[in-house]
Motif scaffolding. Structure first.
Motif, mmCIF file in Angstrom:
data_model
loop_
_atom_site.group_PDB
_atom_site.id
_atom_site.type_symbol
_atom_site.label_atom_id
_atom_site.label_comp_id
_atom_site.label_asym_id
_atom_site.label_seq_id
_atom_site.Cartn_x
_atom_site.Cartn_y
_atom_site.Cartn_z
ATOM 1 N N UNK A 220 0.958 -1.227 -0.003
ATOM 2 C CA UNK A 220 -0.065 0.102 -0.023
ATOM 3 C C UNK A 220 0.876 1.194 0.008
ATOM 4 N N UNK A 221 0.364 2.096 -0.781
ATOM 5 C CA UNK A 221 1.100 3.570 -0.957
ATOM 6 C C UNK A 221 0.303 4.498 -0.057
ATOM 7 N N UNK A 222 0.882 4.966 0.864
ATOM 8 C CA UNK A 222 0.515 6.000 1.945
ATOM 9 C C UNK A 222 0.858 7.289 1.453
ATOM 10 N N UNK A 223 -0.020 8.185 1.021
ATOM 11 C CA UNK A 223 0.430 9.479 0.322
ATOM 12 C C UNK A 223 -0.796 10.529 0.573
ATOM 13 N N UNK A 224 -0.601 11.757 1.121
ATOM 14 C CA UNK A 224 -1.732 12.684 1.249
ATOM 15 C C UNK A 224 -1.623 13.238 -0.248
ATOM 16 N N UNK A 225 -3.046 13.761 -0.609
ATOM 17 C CA UNK A 225 -3.285 14.323 -1.842
ATOM 18 C C UNK A 225 -4.538 15.052 -1.816
ATOM 19 N N UNK A 226 -4.711 15.854 -3.143
ATOM 20 C CA UNK A 226 -5.885 16.674 -3.196
ATOM 21 C C UNK A 226 -6.590 16.412 -4.223
ATOM 22 N N UNK A 227 -7.754 16.229 -4.346
ATOM 23 C CA UNK A 227 -8.452 15.826 -5.500
ATOM 24 C C UNK A 227 -8.881 17.250 -6.230
ATOM 25 N N UNK A 228 -9.180 16.953 -7.680
ATOM 26 C CA UNK A 228 -9.475 18.108 -8.457
ATOM 27 C C UNK A 228 -10.673 19.148 -7.891
#
Length: 513
Positions: A220-228
């Motif tokens: 699993x890749x744990x990474x914070x992101x922001x949706x469009x």
């Protein structure tokens, strides 16, 4: 080291990734908070539960099993101690109410429990009864019905407490968590090329001779992101493919294995390069699951890799060697890596460079070639019209004399040859077929050259008209009139036949003949 250089080449260099023995001085980077520790413990705490704490009491058995060993032992000791003291107090209370304590030494008195005349004696009676020791000195008599009821209650309560506490201790001791201690993960992950493809790799190993049945690994890749839409997703989880479609995630873990994740357009590391790796913030969580062969219980081992634990351009050192009669695994080199030549750019950049250097698609026929194809089709259609007209003329010329038929056929062949030579000279360089063009170009070429086809057909028709008219004139030849040699009357220049220009007397003579 010399043997390793002979095996892997002079440019071989072992990189010790053990942080404890590192001697080089690197810039100190602020330690980032991990989501999963290296030992597999999840660094998450639950707070502000409010009234939800009662859910732990409803599942008391699981709550006791999840407690640490120190709390389990404390609860175990306190539960038995309190139960023994409470039951001993109840036996002493019965003896006190009946007055057995005052007649403890009277042999003629029949007490409820023989030889119980104080609290220590009541406590010993309870222990002997609960542990089924039965020394035979203290016993219940038939003169005490309340003692018999208390004895039944003590037996039931003791069985329940024994089953609960002993079962809890047995489950906690047989938990496969300690089995995960003998499953090893490499301290670092590496990125290098394998089979011509850029891959993210790490290593797993099993220290025991007992196998892990149905071992399966997931990442699993744990990474914070922001949706469009602007929504921020902290610690968003993304699956990393380690061979789920090909079955490579099913492991036969009898020796150390290198797990590989191919970086392709579907991978979240598609645009990851060596330069951008230093600025990224992510965590790769590795989960290894399997069934312990000796106990049949499911075991799970976990670890994680942060961005500073991913080495670009490295490869793991081999640890397997062939001895006499067996294979040997050298776990002293389990975490060691060595540098290899690896492109510093990402897979996305590599694909873009490849697409620019070599076109991805074959060249499409241009519009002029499509129009030339349509023109050739029109010429073929024109030749078909010539053939049709030829068949009609043959049917009409069958009545002509042989010499006239040969003259007509030779003129027609010359005309066909000239038409075909003219078309081949104009479009000899455009030799592609209309079927090779897309459907849209076929429509454009067919609609755009209908006029040209009609003009060619019209030209052919005009070319055939003189031949047809001359042949028709030859079908009905006029017989020459016998003129006197001395008479040279000039003919008028009008149109029509020659008989119409003769005088009336000659016309009548010609008609009588």
């Amino acid at each position: 080291m010399a043997a390793l250089r002979r095996k892997f080449g002079e440019d071989y260099q072992v990189v010790n990734t053990n942080r404890d023995t590192a001697t080089f001085s690197a810039p100190v980077k602020k330690k980032r908070q991990r989501f999963v520790e290296k030992n597999g413990r999840c660094n998450v705490q639950h707070g502000n539960l409010g009234g939800e704490t009662s859910r732990y009491i409803s599942d008391l058995f699981t709550t006791l099993v999840d407690l640490k060993w120190r709390w389990n032992l404390l609860i175990f000791v306190l539960t038995y101690t309190v139960a023994w003291l409470v039951m001993a107090s109840m036996w002493w209370t019965i003896a006190y109410i009946r007055g057995d304590i005052n007649h403890g030494r009277d042999s003629s008195y029949t007490p409820c429990v023989a030889n119980v005349y104080n609290f220590p004696s009541a406590f010993l009676f309870f222990i002997e009864t609960e542990a089924t020791i039965g020394y035979g000195y203290r016993y219940i008599t038939e003169k005490c019905p309340e003692g018999i009821i208390l004895f039944l209650f003590q037996s039931l309560l003791g069985s329940i407490v024994d089953a609960f506490l002993i079962g809890c201790m047995f489950i906690k001791m047989s938990q496969p968590k300690k089995r995960a201690e003998t499953l090893m993960f490499s301290q670092d992950a590496v990125i290098s090329q394998r089979d011509g493809k850029l891959c993210l790799m790490f290593r797993v190993g099993n220290l025991r001779n007992s196998h892990m049945v149905s071992a399966q690994i997931r990442c699993k890749l744990i990474k914070s992101r922001q949706t469009p839409e602007g929504e921020f997703l902290p610690l968003d989880q993304c699956e990393l493919d380690v061979g789920f479609g090909t079955g490579a995630d099913q492991l036969f873990l009898v020796s150390p294995l290198t797990i590989c994740h191919e970086i392709n357009p579907k991978s979240p590391f598609f645009d990851l390069s060596q330069r951008s790796l230093a600025n990224e913030q992510f965590e790769i969580v590795v989960i290894l699951e399997g069934i312990v062969e000796t106990t049949g219980m499911t075991c799970q081992a976990r670890t994680s890799y942060t961005e500073d634990e991913v080495l670009w351009g490295h490869r793991f050192l081999p640890v397997m060697s062939l001895e006499e009669g067996f294979f040997r695994v050298d776990y002293s080199q389990f975490h060691s890596t060595f540098e290899v030549n690896t492109p510093p750019y990402s897979v996305k950049e590599h694909d873009e460079k490849t697409s620019l250097s070599s076109p991805l698609f074959a060249p499409t026929p241009v519009l002029g070639e499509a129009l030339g194809t349509a023109a050739r089709r029109a010429r073929v259609f024109s030749v078909d019209c010539i053939n049709t007209a030829e068949r009609e003329e043959r049917a009409g010329q069958s009545k002509l004399p042989g010499k006239l038929q040969r003259m007509s056929s030779s003129g027609r062949e010359d005309l066909q040859r000239k038409v075909l030579m003219l078309g081949s000279q104009q479009h000899s360089e455009k030799a592609c077929s209309t079927g090779d063009l897309p459907l849209k170009l076929q429509r454009l070429s067919s609609s755009g050259h209908e006029a040209e086809t009609r003009l060619q057909l019209k030209a052919l028709k005009v070319g055939f008209e003189p031949m047809t008219q001359s042949t028709g004139d030859l079908q009905m030849p006029a017989a020459p009139a016998p003129f006197p040699a001395r008479d040279h009357t000039p003919l008028p220049s009008g149109g029509g036949r020659a008989e119409d220009n003769l005088p009336d007397k000659l016309r009548r003579m010609n008609a009588d003949r």
